[in-house]
Scaffold this motif. Structure first.
Motif, short mmCIF file in Angstrom:
data_model
loop_
_atom_site.label_atom_id
_atom_site.label_comp_id
_atom_site.label_asym_id
_atom_site.label_seq_id
_atom_site.Cartn_x
_atom_site.Cartn_y
_atom_site.Cartn_z
N ASP A 69 23.82 55.60 -4.53
CA ASP A 69 25.36 55.33 -4.30
C ASP A 69 26.15 56.69 -3.92
O ASP A 69 26.95 56.36 -3.18
CB ASP A 69 25.84 54.75 -5.65
CG ASP A 69 25.28 53.41 -6.30
OD1 ASP A 69 24.83 52.60 -4.98
OD2 ASP A 69 25.57 53.09 -7.25
N THR A 72 25.78 56.85 -0.33
CA THR A 72 26.26 55.92 0.39
C THR A 72 27.60 56.31 0.56
O THR A 72 28.33 56.25 1.56
CB THR A 72 26.15 54.47 -0.22
OG1 THR A 72 24.58 54.18 -0.40
CG2 THR A 72 26.82 53.32 0.42
N ALA A 73 28.23 56.92 -0.61
CA ALA A 73 29.70 57.15 -0.57
C ALA A 73 29.84 58.32 0.49
O ALA A 73 30.90 58.23 1.35
CB ALA A 73 30.32 57.58 -1.91
N LYS A 76 29.66 57.23 4.09
CA LYS A 76 30.90 56.38 4.43
C LYS A 76 31.77 57.51 4.95
O LYS A 76 32.68 57.40 6.05
CB LYS A 76 31.29 55.57 3.38
CG LYS A 76 30.28 54.27 3.35
CD LYS A 76 30.90 53.46 2.26
CE LYS A 76 29.99 52.12 2.06
NZ LYS A 76 30.59 51.29 1.33
N GLU A 77 32.18 58.46 4.03
CA GLU A 77 33.23 59.33 4.52
C GLU A 77 32.89 60.12 5.66
O GLU A 77 33.71 60.47 6.55
CB GLU A 77 33.28 60.55 3.30
CG GLU A 77 33.79 60.08 1.94
CD GLU A 77 34.04 61.18 0.91
OE1 GLU A 77 35.05 62.16 1.36
OE2 GLU A 77 33.27 61.06 0.15
N ALA A 79 30.85 58.80 8.36
CA ALA A 79 31.12 57.94 9.24
C ALA A 79 32.16 57.85 9.70
O ALA A 79 32.68 57.87 11.08
CB ALA A 79 30.32 56.71 8.87
N ALA A 80 33.46 57.75 8.79
CA ALA A 80 34.81 57.75 9.11
C ALA A 80 35.48 58.82 9.67
O ALA A 80 36.17 58.91 10.60
CB ALA A 80 35.63 57.32 7.73
N HIS A 84 32.17 56.92 13.33
CA HIS A 84 30.96 56.28 13.43
C HIS A 84 29.72 56.70 14.15
O HIS A 84 29.02 56.04 14.62
CB HIS A 84 31.23 54.90 13.47
CG HIS A 84 32.15 54.21 12.33
ND1 HIS A 84 31.60 53.97 10.98
CD2 HIS A 84 33.23 53.97 12.22
CE1 HIS A 84 32.47 53.45 10.18
NE2 HIS A 84 33.53 53.58 10.86
N GLN A 127 20.30 56.68 5.75
CA GLN A 127 21.40 56.32 6.13
C GLN A 127 22.12 56.83 7.37
O GLN A 127 23.29 56.36 7.62
CB GLN A 127 22.54 56.47 4.56
CG GLN A 127 21.75 55.55 3.67
CD GLN A 127 22.91 55.34 2.41
OE1 GLN A 127 24.20 55.30 2.66
NE2 GLN A 127 22.77 55.51 1.33
#
Length: 253
Positions: A69, A72-73, A76-77, A79-80, A84, A127
Protein backbone atom coordinates in the motif's frame (compact mmCIF):
# COMPACT_ATOMS: atom_id res chain seq x y z
CA UNK A 1 29.02 13.65 -21.69
CA UNK A 2 25.80 11.79 -20.84
CA UNK A 3 22.70 13.87 -21.51
CA UNK A 4 19.49 12.99 -19.67
CA UNK A 5 17.66 16.24 -20.39
CA UNK A 6 13.91 15.72 -20.15
CA UNK A 7 14.17 12.30 -18.54
CA UNK A 8 12.04 11.45 -15.52
CA UNK A 9 13.62 9.28 -12.84
CA UNK A 10 12.65 7.61 -9.56
CA UNK A 11 15.34 6.51 -7.10
CA UNK A 12 14.29 4.44 -4.11
CA UNK A 13 16.30 5.02 -0.97
CA UNK A 14 17.54 8.23 -2.56
CA UNK A 15 18.07 10.28 0.58
CA UNK A 16 21.40 8.85 1.68
CA UNK A 17 24.49 6.92 0.66
CA UNK A 18 24.55 5.33 -2.79
CA UNK A 19 20.97 6.38 -3.54
CA UNK A 20 21.82 10.01 -2.82
CA UNK A 21 24.83 9.83 -5.13
CA UNK A 22 22.72 8.32 -7.91
CA UNK A 23 19.90 10.86 -7.55
CA UNK A 24 22.32 13.79 -7.71
CA UNK A 25 24.20 12.32 -10.66
CA UNK A 26 20.98 11.84 -12.63
CA UNK A 27 20.02 15.45 -11.95
CA UNK A 28 23.46 16.74 -12.95
CA UNK A 29 22.99 14.93 -16.26
CA UNK A 30 19.68 16.73 -16.77
CA UNK A 31 17.00 14.42 -15.35
CA UNK A 32 14.14 15.39 -13.08
CA UNK A 33 14.19 13.10 -10.06
CA UNK A 34 11.69 11.79 -7.52
CA UNK A 35 13.59 10.90 -4.35
CA UNK A 36 12.00 8.11 -2.35
CA UNK A 37 12.84 7.60 1.32
CA UNK A 38 11.71 5.32 4.09
CA UNK A 39 12.47 7.25 7.30
CA UNK A 40 15.19 9.79 6.45
CA UNK A 41 12.97 12.74 5.53
CA UNK A 42 15.71 15.27 6.25
CA UNK A 43 18.16 13.55 3.90
CA UNK A 44 15.61 13.26 1.12
CA UNK A 45 14.56 16.90 1.40
CA UNK A 46 18.20 17.96 1.24
CA UNK A 47 18.69 15.95 -1.96
CA UNK A 48 15.55 17.53 -3.41
CA UNK A 49 16.87 21.00 -2.59
CA UNK A 50 20.22 20.27 -4.22
CA UNK A 51 18.49 18.96 -7.33
CA UNK A 52 16.25 22.01 -7.53
CA UNK A 53 19.33 24.22 -7.16
CA UNK A 54 20.56 22.59 -10.39
CA UNK A 55 17.42 23.82 -12.14
CA UNK A 56 15.77 20.42 -12.21
CA UNK A 57 12.38 19.37 -10.83
CA UNK A 58 12.37 17.10 -7.81
CA UNK A 59 10.01 15.66 -5.24
CA UNK A 60 10.49 13.62 -2.05
CA UNK A 61 8.09 10.71 -1.53
CA UNK A 62 7.87 8.50 1.54
CA UNK A 63 6.94 4.86 1.88
CA UNK A 64 7.92 1.52 3.38
CA UNK A 65 9.10 -0.68 0.50
CA UNK A 66 7.93 -3.70 2.50
CA UNK A 67 4.31 -2.53 2.31
CA UNK A 68 2.44 -2.75 -0.98
CA UNK A 69 0.00 0.00 0.00
CA UNK A 70 2.88 2.38 0.73
CA UNK A 71 4.45 1.59 -2.64
CA UNK A 72 1.12 2.19 -4.37
CA UNK A 73 0.83 5.55 -2.65
CA UNK A 74 4.30 6.87 -3.54
CA UNK A 75 4.03 5.51 -7.07
CA UNK A 76 0.78 7.46 -7.48
CA UNK A 77 2.59 10.59 -6.30
CA UNK A 78 5.40 9.89 -8.76
CA UNK A 79 2.97 9.30 -11.63
CA UNK A 80 1.13 12.55 -10.93
CA UNK A 81 4.40 14.51 -10.68
CA UNK A 82 5.65 13.10 -13.99
CA UNK A 83 2.36 13.20 -15.92
CA UNK A 84 2.09 9.40 -15.81
CA UNK A 85 5.42 8.72 -17.48
CA UNK A 86 8.68 7.34 -16.11
CA UNK A 87 11.95 6.97 -18.03
CA UNK A 88 14.25 5.67 -15.29
CA UNK A 89 13.74 3.51 -12.21
CA UNK A 90 16.63 2.79 -9.86
CA UNK A 91 15.71 0.17 -7.25
CA UNK A 92 18.33 1.19 -4.73
CA UNK A 93 16.46 0.63 -1.44
CA UNK A 94 17.82 -2.35 0.49
CA UNK A 95 19.51 -3.33 3.73
CA UNK A 96 21.65 -5.93 5.46
CA UNK A 97 19.33 -5.41 8.48
CA UNK A 98 21.39 -7.52 10.90
CA UNK A 99 24.31 -9.94 10.81
CA UNK A 100 23.41 -13.40 12.06
CA UNK A 101 24.84 -16.88 11.46
CA UNK A 102 22.38 -19.27 9.82
CA UNK A 103 22.32 -21.53 12.89
CA UNK A 104 21.07 -18.65 15.02
CA UNK A 105 18.99 -16.71 12.48
CA UNK A 106 15.28 -16.40 13.12
CA UNK A 107 12.82 -17.11 10.35
CA UNK A 108 11.49 -13.59 10.86
CA UNK A 109 14.92 -12.04 10.19
CA UNK A 110 15.42 -14.22 7.10
CA UNK A 111 12.11 -13.08 5.62
CA UNK A 112 12.73 -9.42 6.49
CA UNK A 113 16.09 -9.40 4.70
CA UNK A 114 14.66 -11.16 1.66
CA UNK A 115 11.70 -8.79 1.57
CA UNK A 116 13.65 -5.54 1.93
CA UNK A 117 16.00 -6.50 -0.91
CA UNK A 118 14.07 -8.80 -3.26
CA UNK A 119 10.36 -8.32 -2.67
CA UNK A 120 10.72 -4.54 -2.67
CA UNK A 121 12.48 -4.67 -6.05
CA UNK A 122 9.69 -6.83 -7.44
CA UNK A 123 6.85 -4.69 -6.05
CA UNK A 124 8.28 -1.31 -7.10
CA UNK A 125 9.18 -2.60 -10.57
CA UNK A 126 5.71 -4.10 -10.98
CA UNK A 127 4.03 -0.76 -10.34
CA UNK A 128 6.53 1.22 -12.43
CA UNK A 129 6.20 -0.89 -15.58
CA UNK A 130 2.92 0.68 -16.79
CA UNK A 131 4.53 4.12 -16.59
CA UNK A 132 7.55 2.97 -18.62
CA UNK A 133 5.95 1.28 -21.60
CA UNK A 134 5.37 4.53 -23.47
CA UNK A 135 8.84 5.87 -22.68
CA UNK A 136 10.75 2.64 -23.41
CA UNK A 137 12.33 3.15 -20.03
CA UNK A 138 15.30 1.74 -18.20
CA UNK A 139 15.38 -0.10 -14.88
CA UNK A 140 18.53 -0.51 -12.79
CA UNK A 141 18.50 -2.86 -9.79
CA UNK A 142 20.99 -2.96 -6.93
CA UNK A 143 22.71 -6.26 -6.27
CA UNK A 144 26.06 -6.75 -4.49
CA UNK A 145 29.42 -8.47 -4.62
CA UNK A 146 27.89 -10.63 -1.87
CA UNK A 147 25.73 -12.25 -4.55
CA UNK A 148 28.94 -13.78 -5.95
CA UNK A 149 31.10 -14.45 -2.89
CA UNK A 150 28.52 -15.10 -0.17
CA UNK A 151 29.19 -11.88 1.73
CA UNK A 152 30.88 -11.35 5.05
CA UNK A 153 30.24 -13.05 8.41
CA UNK A 154 26.56 -13.41 9.24
CA UNK A 155 25.41 -12.18 5.83
CA UNK A 156 24.04 -15.39 4.29
CA UNK A 157 20.50 -14.04 3.95
CA UNK A 158 21.75 -10.76 2.50
CA UNK A 159 23.95 -12.58 -0.03
CA UNK A 160 21.08 -14.84 -1.04
CA UNK A 161 18.74 -11.88 -1.44
CA UNK A 162 21.18 -10.00 -3.65
CA UNK A 163 21.74 -13.10 -5.78
CA UNK A 164 17.97 -13.25 -6.20
CA UNK A 165 17.93 -9.60 -7.34
CA UNK A 166 20.58 -10.41 -9.94
CA UNK A 167 18.59 -13.32 -11.36
CA UNK A 168 15.30 -11.41 -11.15
CA UNK A 169 16.90 -8.66 -13.23
CA UNK A 170 17.74 -11.14 -15.99
CA UNK A 171 14.23 -12.60 -16.00
CA UNK A 172 12.61 -9.16 -16.01
CA UNK A 173 14.91 -8.06 -18.85
CA UNK A 174 13.54 -10.89 -21.00
CA UNK A 175 9.96 -10.14 -20.02
CA UNK A 176 10.16 -6.42 -20.79
CA UNK A 177 12.29 -6.63 -23.93
CA UNK A 178 9.20 -6.65 -26.22
CA UNK A 179 8.37 -3.21 -24.78
CA UNK A 180 11.94 -1.96 -25.39
CA UNK A 181 12.40 -1.53 -21.64
CA UNK A 182 15.89 -2.52 -20.52
CA UNK A 183 16.68 -4.02 -17.13
CA UNK A 184 20.21 -4.18 -15.77
CA UNK A 185 21.91 -4.33 -12.39
CA UNK A 186 24.89 -2.80 -10.66
CA UNK A 187 26.89 -4.82 -8.15
CA UNK A 188 28.87 -2.67 -5.70
CA UNK A 189 31.75 -4.02 -3.67
CA UNK A 190 33.13 -2.12 -0.68
CA UNK A 191 31.58 1.34 -1.01
CA UNK A 192 32.51 3.85 1.68
CA UNK A 193 30.70 7.09 2.62
CA UNK A 194 27.53 5.11 3.31
CA UNK A 195 25.62 4.20 6.49
CA UNK A 196 26.02 0.52 5.55
CA UNK A 197 29.67 0.13 6.50
CA UNK A 198 29.46 2.71 9.28
CA UNK A 199 26.92 0.35 10.87
CA UNK A 200 28.07 -3.14 9.94
CA UNK A 201 31.86 -3.03 9.40
CA UNK A 202 34.54 -2.64 12.07
CA UNK A 203 37.52 -0.33 11.61
CA UNK A 204 39.81 -3.33 11.46
CA UNK A 205 37.60 -5.02 8.90
CA UNK A 206 37.60 -1.88 6.83
CA UNK A 207 41.41 -1.70 6.74
CA UNK A 208 41.75 -5.37 5.90
CA UNK A 209 39.20 -5.12 3.11
CA UNK A 210 40.86 -2.11 1.50
CA UNK A 211 44.21 -3.90 1.59
CA UNK A 212 42.64 -6.76 -0.36
CA UNK A 213 41.29 -4.50 -3.13
CA UNK A 214 43.58 -4.33 -6.19
CA UNK A 215 42.90 -0.59 -6.60
CA UNK A 216 43.71 -0.11 -2.89
CA UNK A 217 40.83 2.15 -2.00
CA UNK A 218 37.21 2.07 -0.96
CA UNK A 219 34.66 2.84 -3.60
CA UNK A 220 32.33 5.80 -3.18
CA UNK A 221 28.73 6.57 -4.20
CA UNK A 222 29.92 8.45 -7.29
CA UNK A 223 31.64 5.28 -8.54
CA UNK A 224 28.29 3.50 -8.47
CA UNK A 225 26.41 6.49 -9.88
CA UNK A 226 28.72 6.57 -12.92
CA UNK A 227 27.77 3.04 -13.87
CA UNK A 228 24.08 3.83 -13.38
CA UNK A 229 24.37 6.89 -15.62
CA UNK A 230 25.78 4.70 -18.37
CA UNK A 231 23.03 2.10 -18.02
CA UNK A 232 20.20 4.65 -18.21
CA UNK A 233 21.73 6.57 -21.12
CA UNK A 234 21.40 5.99 -24.86
CA UNK A 235 24.90 4.49 -24.74
CA UNK A 236 23.35 1.37 -23.22
CA UNK A 237 20.31 1.01 -25.48
CA UNK A 238 21.40 -2.48 -26.59
CA UNK A 239 22.39 -3.66 -23.12
CA UNK A 240 19.89 -5.61 -21.03
CA UNK A 241 20.03 -8.41 -18.48
CA UNK A 242 23.60 -7.51 -17.53
CA UNK A 243 25.33 -6.72 -14.25
CA UNK A 244 28.17 -4.20 -13.89
CA UNK A 245 30.64 -5.05 -11.12
CA UNK A 246 31.88 -1.98 -9.21
CA UNK A 247 34.47 -3.26 -6.77
CA UNK A 248 37.98 -2.05 -7.62
CA UNK A 249 38.99 -5.55 -8.70
CA UNK A 250 37.83 -7.48 -5.62
CA UNK A 251 35.76 -9.76 -7.85
CA UNK A 252 36.38 -10.28 -11.55
CA UNK A 253 34.10 -12.36 -13.75
Amino acid sequence: MIDLQGKKALVTGGGTGIGRGIALALAKAGADVVVHYGSNAKGAEEVVRLIEDMGRQSLAVQGDVLKKDDITAFMKETAAFFNHELDILVNNAGHLVQRAPVEEMSEELWHRIMDVNVTSTFLVSQQAIPLMKTTKGKIVNMTSIAAHNGGGPGAAAYAASKAAVLTFSKALAKELAPHSITVNAVSPGFIGQTPFHDTFTTSEGRVNTVNSIPLKREGNPDDVAGAVLYLVSDLANYLTGETIEINGGMYMR
